[in-house]
Design an enzyme around this catalytic site. Structure first.
Site, mmCIF file in Angstrom:
data_model
loop_
_atom_site.group_PDB
_atom_site.id
_atom_site.type_symbol
_atom_site.label_atom_id
_atom_site.label_comp_id
_atom_site.label_asym_id
_atom_site.label_seq_id
_atom_site.Cartn_x
_atom_site.Cartn_y
_atom_site.Cartn_z
ATOM 1 N N HIS A 58 8.096 21.127 45.252
ATOM 2 C CA HIS A 58 6.874 20.766 44.523
ATOM 3 C C HIS A 58 7.163 20.680 43.019
ATOM 4 C CE1 HIS A 58 4.884 22.797 48.151
ATOM 5 N NE2 HIS A 58 4.392 21.584 48.175
ATOM 6 N N LEU A 76 3.672 26.931 46.941
ATOM 7 C CA LEU A 76 4.575 26.060 46.186
ATOM 8 C C LEU A 76 6.017 26.551 46.197
ATOM 9 C CD1 LEU A 76 2.331 25.195 43.108
ATOM 10 C CD2 LEU A 76 2.554 23.989 45.291
ATOM 11 N N LYS A 100 10.535 13.838 51.443
ATOM 12 C CA LYS A 100 10.548 14.775 52.570
ATOM 13 C C LYS A 100 9.566 14.331 53.654
ATOM 14 C CE LYS A 100 10.287 19.024 54.583
ATOM 15 N NZ LYS A 100 8.918 19.148 54.953
ATOM 16 N N MET A 156 -0.532 21.175 48.999
ATOM 17 C CA MET A 156 -1.369 22.103 49.766
ATOM 18 C C MET A 156 -1.001 23.551 49.420
ATOM 19 S SD MET A 156 -2.263 20.322 53.348
ATOM 20 C CE MET A 156 -0.763 20.665 54.225
ATOM 21 N N GLY A 157 -0.316 23.738 48.294
ATOM 22 C CA GLY A 157 -0.003 25.090 47.849
ATOM 23 C C GLY A 157 1.195 25.687 48.560
ATOM 24 N N SER A 163 6.722 24.529 52.684
ATOM 25 C CA SER A 163 5.829 25.693 52.695
ATOM 26 C C SER A 163 5.923 26.406 54.041
ATOM 27 C CB SER A 163 4.392 25.250 52.441
ATOM 28 O OG SER A 163 4.332 24.479 51.268
HETATM 29 P P1 AMP Z 1 2.660 19.653 50.766
HETATM 30 O O1 AMP Z 1 2.230 20.769 49.879
HETATM 31 O O2 AMP Z 1 3.572 20.074 51.866
HETATM 32 O O3 AMP Z 1 1.498 18.801 51.233
HETATM 33 O O4 AMP Z 1 3.544 18.702 49.857
HETATM 34 C C1 AMP Z 1 3.078 18.200 48.646
HETATM 35 C C2 AMP Z 1 4.068 17.193 48.109
HETATM 36 O O5 AMP Z 1 5.337 17.811 47.937
HETATM 37 C C3 AMP Z 1 4.301 16.013 49.080
HETATM 38 O O6 AMP Z 1 4.383 14.818 48.326
HETATM 39 C C4 AMP Z 1 5.626 16.361 49.710
HETATM 40 O O7 AMP Z 1 6.343 15.241 50.194
HETATM 41 C C5 AMP Z 1 6.354 17.037 48.549
HETATM 42 N N1 AMP Z 1 7.444 17.890 49.037
HETATM 43 C C6 AMP Z 1 7.358 18.810 50.047
HETATM 44 N N2 AMP Z 1 8.571 19.367 50.256
HETATM 45 C C7 AMP Z 1 9.431 18.778 49.371
HETATM 46 C C8 AMP Z 1 10.821 18.932 49.110
HETATM 47 N N3 AMP Z 1 11.581 19.776 49.791
HETATM 48 N N4 AMP Z 1 11.373 18.155 48.123
HETATM 49 C C9 AMP Z 1 10.597 17.285 47.428
HETATM 50 N N5 AMP Z 1 9.281 17.097 47.633
HETATM 51 C C10 AMP Z 1 8.704 17.840 48.587
#
Ligand code: AMP
Length: 282
Positions: free
Chosen positions: A37, A33, A151, A30-31, A188
């Site tokens: 990510h 980043l 996470k 969802m950006g 994020s």
């Molecule tokens: P989001 O942008 O929050 O929807 O996350 C996108 C992807 O990044 C999802 O698969 C999350 O589980 C992964 N993600 C978010 N935070 C972390 C982190 N700290 N370490 C590893 N992966 C992450």
């Protein structure tokens, strides 16, 4: 990096330009980043010839309108970061591209108890929204691998179920949680913390590791209660601290010392909701 806004453009690349037999690893986001990510992108490069990421803030997964409105946006920086980290394709759709029509009422994913516990309980409708957007994205990208982060532990379980429900021949790859030096999981939403809140935020991870260190000697119920009390004294509003089986997320009250466990937390600092978890046990 090639930026695509239309599903038809990706279809064109996939069918007409990529070498036949190419494998694709897809990490949706969802950006806003961060290094977490990027760790998904690094894993994607190990897995497949072609890496694809997406940025789409999915309105249907926010059970709280204010959280959606305040979700951090940093498109310019995100694009630079992806480019610097050798992402091959970025899918950057407009809302209409993903939801040309409103979501039909009969689009329902049978997630069972996963939807009534922990994140499911505190964020009603959230996982239906996650399934709506991920099933659309998978339908468009048609990757070999779907690369996600531990996470969002419960989300990983939901996505595993989704792949079965939609009968997708896609391999789910779960990457470890990347953390700041002080233990705070990259998120994020960390961007929304004030300086004082940012200093406090690592207390969540500290509480989880404290439970992990004591779990073989102490009563589980007491450990959870103490952790909640500790976080509340520091100023958090805690949704839950739970200790559960790592394969089924069922709460564990008496641990045999062997079963793989996941220790999970969700807590607010003001209106910023943070989640984290650690795996422990055999
Ligand atoms: P989001 O942008 O929050 O929807 O996350 C996108 C992807 O990044 C999802 O698969 C999350 O589980 C992964 N993600 C978010 N935070 C972390 C982190 N700290 N370490 C590893 N992966 C992450």
């Amino acid at each position: 990096m090639i930026i695509l806004q239309k599903q038809a453009d990706w279809k064109h690349f996939r069918e007409k330009i990529l070498p036949p037999g190419s494998t694709t690893a897809f990490a949706p986001t969802m950006g806003a980043l961060h290094a977490g990510h990027i760790s998904l992108l690094n894993k994607s490069r190990e897995l497949a010839n072609i890496t694809v990421s997406s940025i789409f803030i999915n309105p249907t997964q926010f059970n709280n309108e204010a959280d959606f409105i305040k979700y951090p946006v940093s498109k310019g920086e995100d694009i630079l970061m992806l480019e610097k980290n050798n992402c091959d394709f970025l899918f950057l759709p407009a809302q209409k591209e993903i939801y040309p029509q409103p979501v039909r009422k009969d689009e329902y994913y049978e997630l069972g108890y996963l939807e009534t516990i922990l994140e499911g309980k505190y964020r009603p409708g959230h996982f239906q929204g996650v399934c709506q957007v991920v099933s659309r994205l998978l339908n468009i990208i048609a990757p070999t691998f779907l690369v996600v982060g531990q996470k969002d532990f419960q989300q990983c379980m939901v996505l595993k179920k989704l792949l079965l429900l939609i009968n997708a021949n896609i391999k789910l790859v779960i990457c470890p949680t990347l953390r700041e030096k002080d233990g705070l999981a990259f998120s994020s939403r960390n961007l929304r913390l004030t300086t004082a809140q940012r200093k406090l935020a690592p207390e969540i991870f500290a509480s989880l590791t404290n439970i992990e260190n004591l779990i073989s000697q102490k009563n589980i119920k007491m450990l959870k209660e103490k952790a909640i009390l500790h976080l509340e004294k520091k100023g958090f509003k805690v949704d839950y601290i739970e200790i559960a089986g790592a394969t089924d997320l069922n709460p564990v009250n008496n641990w045999d010392g062997k079963m793989p466990l996941v220790i999970l937390a969700a807590a607010y600092l003001d209106d910023v909701r943070l989640i984290d978890n650690i795996l422990t046990g055999a």
